[in-house]
Design a protein around this motif. Structure first.
Motif, short mmCIF file in Angstrom:
data_model
loop_
_atom_site.label_atom_id
_atom_site.label_comp_id
_atom_site.label_asym_id
_atom_site.label_seq_id
_atom_site.Cartn_x
_atom_site.Cartn_y
_atom_site.Cartn_z
N CYS A 263 -8.62 -0.03 -6.89
CA CYS A 263 -10.02 0.47 -7.00
C CYS A 263 -9.82 -0.41 -8.63
O CYS A 263 -9.33 -0.47 -9.97
CB CYS A 263 -9.13 1.83 -6.97
SG CYS A 263 -9.30 2.23 -5.95
N GLN B 251 -13.87 -2.63 -1.22
CA GLN B 251 -12.22 -3.52 -0.53
C GLN B 251 -12.32 -4.77 0.77
O GLN B 251 -13.41 -4.03 1.37
CB GLN B 251 -11.20 -2.11 -0.15
CG GLN B 251 -11.92 -1.90 1.02
CD GLN B 251 -10.65 -0.12 1.15
OE1 GLN B 251 -10.02 -0.17 0.39
NE2 GLN B 251 -10.27 -0.32 2.69
N PRO C 207 -7.71 3.81 2.03
CA PRO C 207 -7.22 2.87 0.28
C PRO C 207 -6.94 2.12 0.97
O PRO C 207 -5.45 2.15 1.22
CB PRO C 207 -7.10 3.84 -0.56
CG PRO C 207 -7.41 4.88 -0.34
CD PRO C 207 -7.51 5.07 1.63
N ARG D 140 -12.26 5.08 -7.50
CA ARG D 140 -11.94 5.45 -6.73
C ARG D 140 -12.71 5.29 -5.28
O ARG D 140 -13.29 4.12 -4.41
CB ARG D 140 -10.92 5.75 -5.72
CG ARG D 140 -9.71 6.70 -7.15
CD ARG D 140 -8.70 7.19 -5.87
NE ARG D 140 -7.28 7.27 -7.21
CZ ARG D 140 -7.49 8.02 -8.55
NH1 ARG D 140 -8.39 8.66 -8.43
NH2 ARG D 140 -5.83 7.99 -8.99
N ARG E 153 -13.19 1.75 -2.26
CA ARG E 153 -13.76 2.49 -0.81
C ARG E 153 -14.30 1.20 -1.21
O ARG E 153 -14.69 0.23 0.40
CB ARG E 153 -13.86 3.41 -1.01
CG ARG E 153 -12.33 4.68 -1.07
CD ARG E 153 -11.74 3.87 0.05
NE ARG E 153 -12.34 4.43 1.20
CZ ARG E 153 -11.74 5.32 1.33
NH1 ARG E 153 -11.30 6.32 1.12
NH2 ARG E 153 -11.69 6.04 3.35
#
Length: 828
Positions: free
Chosen positions: A306, A295, A302, A288, A292
């Motif tokens: 992921c 992205q 978020p 994750r 982040r």
């Protein structure tokens, strides 16, 4: 109880609920020597080199499988033609540490601009030579999926990368999901039973909670979601081929992999591996934090997908494979400063006592093979130290250092935005006596959070704006530099550089002979298939090849005669002439140096007049070596040995028939035999174009086009018949080629000239770069400077005989015309 123990117990409980005995759940994992790390990630967009390298820096894996790249299909930018021959399902791009295989989006019934999948393979552990076959879906699904089968050492893996459409809302949308599932089903059915299937997908499907009581082991019990249509197709596909999604059996990896704008998460990304491979699964996780950082939507919370990381134990060798091709930096060869360092290095090698001793002994008691090994070895070692291309030093030429600094600043501002305080809502609790005081504290926290978030967002927006403006400025400056370089090249009458810059400016990926950069081979046949195909006669597509065995030559221990020295001096001058006119930027075998290096060493270039003193002893050794060639009546065997370069034909055929072999030979040997060919008395054929002096093939093409245009304007019916000789160069037998040499050359040149085809051999790098050394049994090597001339001398008499028979039969009379210059009657 730690997290690992709880995850292990939950997995064991799930296996017991599915009817699997406890003994299989707690069995000891099989010992395997290596571990393979894989990532699956819907990256939202990966259309640029910098974006892909950013992902690779974050996801350090042996295999990185991307979905939603929005990368265009190779050939779609050629808008000037409606032909589909320029469309290629797969595009190969070098990203430094990894090789990327892009199945870009194209025009199809079930695809759109958001599609595109890419499989990135780490070069050292999974080199391109380990690729056995590439699988592509039909054009209607272009960009939805792609697969690559890899076989290295004892492992055989098929990596399937798929991007399912969104949950269908109509019968037409359901067809897209069904078509993609059917293609994957057909692909897995074709694979051998020994092949390990690893499927990475953004399935856009929810799994786990279903009313189907016949479900198997494909989906585990962790974090179940109500199964939708995509989830049903995904689950039934896995059940049919005994695959399972390991993330659904691991509580830590079964959480959401996609975050919507509303903040709601769902699990739509999966890995799938064979159920029999479950004991070799080392770990599976959702990354994750990496998601982040990667992205594309710049928000504090978020958004989008992921990455999913999986490690399995498989027997993939970790030894670095020796590179079979060298990438020469031709810009360094043209640099006077680099050439001066090279000259000093080669001069020190010539002055080495061991080199002088070995060279003198080889010229007096050795053979041309040993002498050439010493001369060529000294030049090759010095050239490797100064002229090889450094892959790690590559930078995008369109982006300046200032822009990179601004991009790093924007990345830092984005991280600051992610670490700002969350905005909390005030808790209205009227029953609390301290409510007024708590409300005041909540309001202060709310103001602080709002101001901190606003400040971080404003700073990020400003940093992004500055980076984008600088990138646009760099892009305009890049194209302006190309325009200036084109003007300078046109002024210098450098047509090669003009074409090179024009192709770079057009960015179509089309190179010389309409070959498209990045279109890879879709198959890599093993050695037994190559041997079976090449040992056939030339008329059947082969060259009567046999396994190669070197020929030992006996030293003569006799000094070259004055006649040999005199003839060798003529060979030396003629060879340098053709060497100076040889084409630049040509691939050479591993055992040779490029022609540009020989030009620096042997030819007195105007821009490098200072090299005369550096290379004079080396040139004297070459003269003595050529005298030794005349004395032995034999050239070095290394001159006749080629490295076969495999090029895709894109003829929609399978196996070896889809591959064209072009032979890379030593440039010095090519120049020597091209000069030797001029010593013969060759026939001039009036109908021959392309392999005759001052008669280019483009002239014949232009004549035919003008004639066809005139006939069309005169409204005359006409037809053009085109014939092609299949497998032309390997077709003539050695006896026919020997007869040409005997008829057209002097006795002193015949033996050496016949060796060019009699001793021809090649190395084909088969699967995993396993070399297959073959002795050619007929014809000559395509790519040799004299191969076309030899073929023409054998083929043109047959054409003349055909024309004579046509004339005797009275069929050629309408086409006979009188040449106005010579008065000869010729067949037009």
């Amino acid at each position: 109880m730690n997290r690992w123990t709880s995850a292990l117990l939950s997995t064991t409980a799930a296996l017991c609920c599915l009817g699997v005995p406890n003994s299989t759940a707690f069995s000891v994992p099989l010992p395997t020597p290596n571990r393979l790390t894989l990532f699956s990630y819907n990256c939202f967009a990966a259309t640029t080199w910098d974006r892909v390298t950013q992902i690779l820096r974050e996801l350090r894996g042996d295999v990185v499988m991307l979905q939603g790249t929005q990368h265009k299909q190779l050939g779609t930018n050629l808008v000037h033609t409606r032909s589909t021959e320029y469309l290629h399902a797969v595009e190969q791009i070098d990203y430094g540490t990894h090789i990327g295989l892009h199945w870009g989006w194209g025009k199809g019934n079930y695809t759109n601009r958001a599609c595109g999948v890419c499989t990135l393979l780490e070069k050292e552990r999974l080199p391109t030579s380990s690729i056995l076959k590439l699988y592509s879906p039909p054009q209607s699904l272009q960009g939805r999926a792609g697969a690559v089968r890899i076989r290295r050492a004892s492992i055989d893996i098929c990596l399937v990368n798929a991007y399912f459409p969104c949950e269908p809302q109509s019968a037409e949308e359901l067809k897209a999901v069904t078509a993609l599932s059917d293609w994957i089903h057909h692909l897995l059915t074709e694979l051998p039973a020994r092949t390990i299937v690893i499927l990475a997908t953004d399935a856009n499907g929810h799994t786990g909670n279903t009313s189907d009581f016949q479900k198997g082991c494909a989906i585990g019990p962790e974090e179940p979601q109500i199964e939708n249509n995509n989830g049903y197709h995904f689950r039934t596909l896995l059940d049919h081929f005994q695959l399972y999604a390991p993330s659904t059996y691991n509580r830590a990896a079964a959480g959401p992999t996609f975050w919507a704008a509303s903040g709601q998460g769902s699990r739509v990304d999966y890995f799938a591996i064979p159920w029999s491979l479950r004991h070799q699964l080392h770990s599976i996780q959702i990354w994750r934090r990496a998601g982040r950082r990667l992205q594309m939507i710049r928000t504090a919370r978020p958004r989008d997908h992921c990455p999913l990381r999986m490690q399995i134990n498989v027997a993939i060798p970790h030894e670095k494979q020796e590179q079979q091709y060298r990438r020469w930096n031709f810009d360094n060869i043209r640099s006077p400063q680099k050439c001066r360092f090279f000259a000093e290095d080669l001069q020190s090698a010539q002055q080495d006592p061991q080199y002088r001793t070995n060279m003198q002994h080889s010229l007096e008691h050795g053979t041309p093979d040993t002498s050439w090994d010493i001369i060529n070895g000294a030049a090759l070692q010095a050239a490797k130290r100064h002229f090889l291309y450094d892959d790690t030093a590559y930078k995008n030429p369109r982006i300046s250092d200032a822009t990179r600094a601004l991009q790093r600043t924007a990345k830092q501002k984005y991280q600051e935005l992610q670490h700002t305080y969350n905005i909390h809502n005030t808790n209205n609790n009227n029953n609390n006596n301290n409510f007024p005081q708590q409300q005041s504290q909540h309001l202060d926290t709310l103001r602080t959070s709002i101001l901190a978030g606003w400040k971080a967002a404003a700073a990020l927006q400003r940093a992004d704006r500055n980076a984008s403006a600088s990138a646009r400025k760099d892009r305009r400056a890049y194209y302006a530099r190309i325009a200036e370089d084109m003007k300078q090249a046109e002024h210098d009458h450098d047509s090669r550089k003009v074409w090179l810059l024009a192709r770079r400016l057009a960015a179509t990926g089309v190179g010389p002979r309409l070959r498209q950069w990045g279109a890879p081979l879709t198959e890599n046949p093993p050695a037994d298939e190559w041997l079976s195909a090449t040992e056939r006669p030339g008329a059947e597509g082969g060259c009567l090849a046999t396994l190669y065995h070197s020929v030992d030559r006996t030293p003569l221990d006799v000094e070259p005669s004055l006649a040999d020295i005199e003839v060798a001096q003529g060979d030396y001058n003629a060879t340098l002439q053709y060497l100076s006119k040889s084409r630049n930027n040509k691939q050479v075998p591993m055992w040779s140096v490029p022609a540009e290096v020989w030009k620096v060493v042997m030819c007195s270039l105007k821009r490098m007049q200072w090299t005369h003193n550096y290379f004079q002893p080396f040139r004297q050794d070459v003269r003595r070596f050529l005298a030794q060639v005349r004395q032995f009546q034999a050239a070095p065997q290394l001159w006749h040995h080629s490295l076969a370069i495999k090029l895709p034909k894109h003829n929609k055929k399978q196996g070896i028939k889809s591959i064209r072999l072009v032979h890379a030979l030593d440039p010095f040997g090519k120049a020597y035999f091209r000069a030797l060919w001029d010593l013969g008395s060759h026939t001039t054929w009036p109908f021959a174009m392309g392999l005759a002096r001052h008669r280019r093939r483009e002239q014949a093409i232009m004549q035919q086009r003008i004639l066809a245009w005139r006939l069309q304007q005169a409204k005359q019916s006409h037809a053009l018949l085109l014939f092609d000789v299949a497998n032309a160069f390997p077709s003539p037998n050695f006896e026919a080629l020997d007869a040409v040499v005997t008829r057209q050359f002097n006795i002193q040149d015949q033996t050496i000239m016949q060796q060019r085809h009699r001793e021809a051999s090649t190395t084909i790098l088969t699967h995993e770069d396993i070399p297959l050394n073959l002795k050619i049994g007929s014809g000559s090597l395509q790519g040799d400077g004299v191969a076309g001339f030899e073929f023409a001398e054998v083929y043109n008499p047959r054409v003349q005989r055909y024309l004579d028979r046509m004339t005797e039969a009275g069929l050629a009379s309408p086409f006979l015309v009188v040449d106005w210059l010579t008065g000869d009657v010729i067949n037009a």
